[in-house]
Design an enzyme around this catalytic site. Structure first.
Site, PDB file in Angstrom:
ATOM      1  N   ALA A   1       0.820  -1.223   0.000  1.00 27.29           N
ATOM      2  CA  ALA A   1       0.000   0.000   0.000  1.00 27.29           C
ATOM      3  C   ALA A   1       0.847   1.264   0.000  1.00 27.29           C
ATOM      4  O   ALA A   1       0.311   2.364  -0.023  1.00 27.29           O
ATOM      5  CB  ALA A   1      -0.925  -0.003   1.222  1.00 27.29           C
TER       6      ALA A   1
ATOM      7  N   ARG B   1       2.827   2.632  -2.217  1.00 28.79           N
ATOM      8  CA  ARG B   1       3.033   3.372  -3.471  1.00 28.79           C
ATOM      9  C   ARG B   1       2.078   2.818  -4.518  1.00 28.79           C
ATOM     10  O   ARG B   1       1.449   1.787  -4.331  1.00 28.79           O
ATOM     11  CB  ARG B   1       4.452   3.138  -4.010  1.00 28.79           C
TER      12      ARG B   1
ATOM     13  N   VAL C   1       6.310  -9.232   3.153  1.00 32.31           N
ATOM     14  CA  VAL C   1       5.274 -10.262   3.001  1.00 32.31           C
ATOM     15  C   VAL C   1       5.852 -11.658   2.773  1.00 32.31           C
ATOM     16  O   VAL C   1       5.177 -12.662   3.005  1.00 32.31           O
ATOM     17  CB  VAL C   1       4.274  -9.926   1.856  1.00 32.31           C
TER      18      VAL C   1
ATOM     19  N   ASN D   1      -1.452  -7.211  -2.948  1.00 31.57           N
ATOM     20  CA  ASN D   1      -0.974  -6.383  -4.057  1.00 31.57           C
ATOM     21  C   ASN D   1       0.552  -6.251  -4.078  1.00 31.57           C
ATOM     22  O   ASN D   1       1.118  -5.904  -5.112  1.00 31.57           O
ATOM     23  CB  ASN D   1      -1.634  -4.996  -3.931  1.00 31.57           C
TER      24      ASN D   1
ATOM     25  N   SER E   1      -1.358 -10.266 -13.084  1.00 33.42           N
ATOM     26  CA  SER E   1      -0.816  -9.440 -14.177  1.00 33.42           C
ATOM     27  C   SER E   1      -1.151 -10.101 -15.503  1.00 33.42           C
ATOM     28  O   SER E   1      -1.298 -11.336 -15.565  1.00 33.42           O
ATOM     29  CB  SER E   1       0.705  -9.344 -14.050  1.00 33.42           C
TER      30      SER E   1
ATOM     31  N   TYR F   1       8.530 -13.540 -12.884  1.00 29.65           N
ATOM     32  CA  TYR F   1       7.342 -12.712 -12.635  1.00 29.65           C
ATOM     33  C   TYR F   1       6.082 -13.376 -13.214  1.00 29.65           C
ATOM     34  O   TYR F   1       5.058 -13.494 -12.533  1.00 29.65           O
ATOM     35  CB  TYR F   1       7.574 -11.339 -13.260  1.00 29.65           C
ATOM     36  N   ALA F   2       6.179 -13.833 -14.475  1.00 30.60           N
ATOM     37  CA  ALA F   2       5.000 -14.455 -15.114  1.00 30.60           C
ATOM     38  C   ALA F   2       4.601 -15.721 -14.366  1.00 30.60           C
ATOM     39  O   ALA F   2       3.405 -15.985 -14.172  1.00 30.60           O
ATOM     40  CB  ALA F   2       5.300 -14.767 -16.577  1.00 30.60           C
ATOM     41  N   ALA F   3       5.600 -16.505 -13.915  1.00 28.58           N
ATOM     42  CA  ALA F   3       5.289 -17.731 -13.159  1.00 28.58           C
ATOM     43  C   ALA F   3       4.606 -17.375 -11.842  1.00 28.58           C
ATOM     44  O   ALA F   3       3.641 -18.028 -11.430  1.00 28.58           O
ATOM     45  CB  ALA F   3       6.561 -18.535 -12.899  1.00 28.58           C
TER      46      ALA F   3
ATOM     47  N   LYS G   1       2.764 -14.764 -11.204  1.00 28.03           N
ATOM     48  CA  LYS G   1       1.414 -14.238 -11.431  1.00 28.03           C
ATOM     49  C   LYS G   1       0.464 -15.331 -11.933  1.00 28.03           C
ATOM     50  O   LYS G   1      -0.720 -15.338 -11.580  1.00 28.03           O
ATOM     51  CB  LYS G   1       1.470 -13.056 -12.409  1.00 28.03           C
TER      52      LYS G   1
ATOM     53  N   ILE H   1       0.372  -0.191 -16.155  1.00 22.79           N
ATOM     54  CA  ILE H   1      -0.183   0.876 -15.333  1.00 22.79           C
ATOM     55  C   ILE H   1       0.951   1.828 -14.952  1.00 22.79           C
ATOM     56  O   ILE H   1       2.066   1.375 -14.656  1.00 22.79           O
ATOM     57  CB  ILE H   1      -0.822   0.281 -14.043  1.00 22.79           C
TER      58      ILE H   1
HETATM   59  P1  NAP Z   1       5.285  -0.451  -7.138  1.00 22.96           P
HETATM   60  O1  NAP Z   1       4.915   0.933  -7.502  1.00 22.96           O
HETATM   61  O2  NAP Z   1       6.667  -0.937  -7.369  1.00 22.96           O
HETATM   62  O3  NAP Z   1       4.878  -0.671  -5.586  1.00 22.96           O
HETATM   63  C1  NAP Z   1       5.053  -1.941  -5.017  1.00 22.96           C
HETATM   64  C2  NAP Z   1       4.558  -1.930  -3.597  1.00 22.96           C
HETATM   65  O4  NAP Z   1       4.754  -3.245  -3.064  1.00 22.96           O
HETATM   66  C3  NAP Z   1       5.336  -0.975  -2.702  1.00 22.96           C
HETATM   67  O5  NAP Z   1       4.463  -0.362  -1.770  1.00 22.96           O
HETATM   68  C4  NAP Z   1       6.320  -1.891  -1.967  1.00 22.96           C
HETATM   69  O6  NAP Z   1       6.663  -1.464  -0.649  1.00 22.96           O
HETATM   70  C5  NAP Z   1       5.494  -3.153  -1.850  1.00 22.96           C
HETATM   71  N1  NAP Z   1       6.336  -4.330  -1.677  1.00 22.96           N
HETATM   72  C6  NAP Z   1       7.256  -4.831  -2.543  1.00 22.96           C
HETATM   73  N2  NAP Z   1       7.846  -5.909  -2.012  1.00 22.96           N
HETATM   74  C7  NAP Z   1       7.288  -6.092  -0.777  1.00 22.96           C
HETATM   75  C8  NAP Z   1       7.486  -7.025   0.275  1.00 22.96           C
HETATM   76  N3  NAP Z   1       8.372  -8.010   0.166  1.00 22.96           N
HETATM   77  N4  NAP Z   1       6.742  -6.896   1.386  1.00 22.96           N
HETATM   78  C9  NAP Z   1       5.836  -5.899   1.520  1.00 22.96           C
HETATM   79  N5  NAP Z   1       5.599  -4.990   0.574  1.00 22.96           N
HETATM   80  C10 NAP Z   1       6.327  -5.085  -0.566  1.00 22.96           C
HETATM   81  O7  NAP Z   1       4.348  -1.496  -7.903  1.00 22.96           O
HETATM   82  P2  NAP Z   1       2.923  -1.303  -8.621  1.00 22.96           P
HETATM   83  O8  NAP Z   1       3.169  -1.005 -10.036  1.00 22.96           O
HETATM   84  O9  NAP Z   1       2.052  -0.432  -7.817  1.00 22.96           O
HETATM   85  O10 NAP Z   1       2.415  -2.810  -8.564  1.00 22.96           O
HETATM   86  C11 NAP Z   1       1.506  -3.287  -7.578  1.00 22.96           C
HETATM   87  C12 NAP Z   1       1.090  -4.700  -7.946  1.00 22.96           C
HETATM   88  O11 NAP Z   1       0.488  -4.689  -9.242  1.00 22.96           O
HETATM   89  C13 NAP Z   1       2.249  -5.690  -8.024  1.00 22.96           C
HETATM   90  O12 NAP Z   1       1.848  -6.951  -7.548  1.00 22.96           O
HETATM   91  C14 NAP Z   1       2.530  -5.763  -9.503  1.00 22.96           C
HETATM   92  O13 NAP Z   1       3.135  -6.989  -9.870  1.00 22.96           O
HETATM   93  C15 NAP Z   1       1.138  -5.645 -10.061  1.00 22.96           C
HETATM   94  N6  NAP Z   1       1.112  -5.187 -11.457  1.00 22.96           N
HETATM   95  C16 NAP Z   1       1.583  -3.947 -11.796  1.00 22.96           C
HETATM   96  C17 NAP Z   1       1.535  -3.548 -13.121  1.00 22.96           C
HETATM   97  C18 NAP Z   1       2.008  -2.203 -13.581  1.00 22.96           C
HETATM   98  O14 NAP Z   1       1.985  -1.960 -14.793  1.00 22.96           O
HETATM   99  N7  NAP Z   1       2.417  -1.299 -12.709  1.00 22.96           N
HETATM  100  C19 NAP Z   1       1.040  -4.430 -14.099  1.00 22.96           C
HETATM  101  C20 NAP Z   1       0.593  -5.682 -13.710  1.00 22.96           C
HETATM  102  C21 NAP Z   1       0.613  -6.051 -12.388  1.00 22.96           C
HETATM  103  P3  NAP Z   1       7.543  -0.115  -0.394  1.00 22.96           P
HETATM  104  O15 NAP Z   1       6.726   1.033  -0.924  1.00 22.96           O
HETATM  105  O16 NAP Z   1       7.636  -0.071   1.098  1.00 22.96           O
HETATM  106  O17 NAP Z   1       8.809  -0.321  -1.125  1.00 22.96           O
END
Ligand code: NAP
Length: 249
Positions: free
Chosen positions: A14, A16, A65, A91, A143, A156-158, A160, A189
């Site tokens: 949550a 970012r 997590v 997430n 994803s 990553y794909a595996a 998801k 996104i």
């Molecule tokens: P992001 O901007 O990189 O933010 C990721 C968030 O996850 C951050 O708040 C981070 O914490 C937290 N996080 C990462 N590793 C963690 C861990 N081990 N324990 C607890 N928290 C952790 O990513 P996003 O683009 O918002 O993506 C969010 C989700 O959507 C992800 O699962 C991603 O795979 C999926 N997704 C994103 C896209 C896209 O285009 N952006 C597309 C498909 C799927 P900190 O802020 O504390 O570092």
């Protein structure tokens, strides 16, 4: 609209991007939010922003997590702080891209441990109380990479695709207990995760999106809010693709 009044939601990642948008949107609907992210600074920043608009609605929890013991401890604290959990949004996610031939064991493990095991850790931590209360909503953020594969993202794909299998299995296991389990599969996104892509890759990707643009975090938050709401009570085991039309089944 207070469609989440008296409800408690855990949102992981949550701090970012998409998770921040989900946390804010559920709070807008009246939910109280446990804002989980890896860093203390980011989880606190988002909880503070929510509390500025909805006083007392959010609390921060800095948790990795992937660490089962840490997740169990955080969940115990969340239950002590809020009394119950109605909605879990898994997430938190990372990428460590590279061609499979050269992918290190560390990069494989880091992505699978965070994206897949991390979701399972939180599900196990809330499952029993949800079963007892005979209600609950679990939404896993997958994803399009988990649906169609993506060169350079074997890990990553595996992870998801694994989340989608986990979603379907838990939907079957928990349906009789009033708990729905669904996934949202975002396309591209605008967040820190996609900001690192170079301009050539970004314009090549946009060329594959029928709606002709990247999505916004709010587009994913709206889909999650729907699946977490009473309106979606007859939907379980599904993956809702929110990708501007990239993947059409
Ligand atoms: P992001 O901007 O990189 O933010 C990721 C968030 O996850 C951050 O708040 C981070 O914490 C937290 N996080 C990462 N590793 C963690 C861990 N081990 N324990 C607890 N928290 C952790 O990513 P996003 O683009 O918002 O993506 C969010 C989700 O959507 C992800 O699962 C991603 O795979 C999926 N997704 C994103 C896209 C896209 O285009 N952006 C597309 C498909 C799927 P900190 O802020 O504390 O570092």
């Amino acid at each position: 609209m207070n469609r989440f009044e008296n409800q408690i939601a855990i949102v992981t990642g949550a701090g970012r991007g998409i998770g921040e948008a989900i946390a804010k949107s559920l709070a807008e609907g009246g939910a109280k939010i446990a804002c989980v992210s890896r860093s203390e600074a980011n989880s606190a920043k988002v909880a503070d922003a929510i509390n500025a608009v909805h006083p007392g609605a959010a609390k921060p929890y800095a948790v990795d997590v992937a660490d089962k013991k840490a997740v169990e401890a955080a969940a115990a604290k969340i239950f002590a702080d809020f009394g119950k959990v109605d909605i879990l949004v898994n997430n938190a996610g990372i990428t460590r891209d590279g061609l499979a031939m050269r992918m290190s064991e560390e990069d494989w493990d880091a992505v699978l441990d965070t994206n897949l095991k991390g979701a399972f850790n939180f599900i196990q931590a809330v499952m029993r109380p949800m079963i007892k209360q005979r209600s609950g909503r679990i939404v896993n953020i997958a994803s399009v990479a988990g649906l169609m594969g993506n060169a350079g993202q074997a890990n990553y794909a595996a992870s998801k695709a694994g989340l989608i299998g986990l979603t379907k299995t838990l939907a079957r296991e928990l349906a009789g207990r009033g708990i729905t389990v669904n996934a949202v599969a975002p396309g591209f996104i605008k967040t820190d995760m996609t900001d690192v892509l170079n301009e050539n890759i970004k314009s090549a990707v946009v060329g594959q999106i029928p709606l002709g643009r990247f999505g916004e975090p709010g587009d994913i938050a709206a889909a999650v809010a729907y699946l977490a709401s009473a309106d979606a009570s007859y939907i379980t085991g599904q993956t809702l693709t929110v990708d501007g039309g990239m993947v059409m089944a």
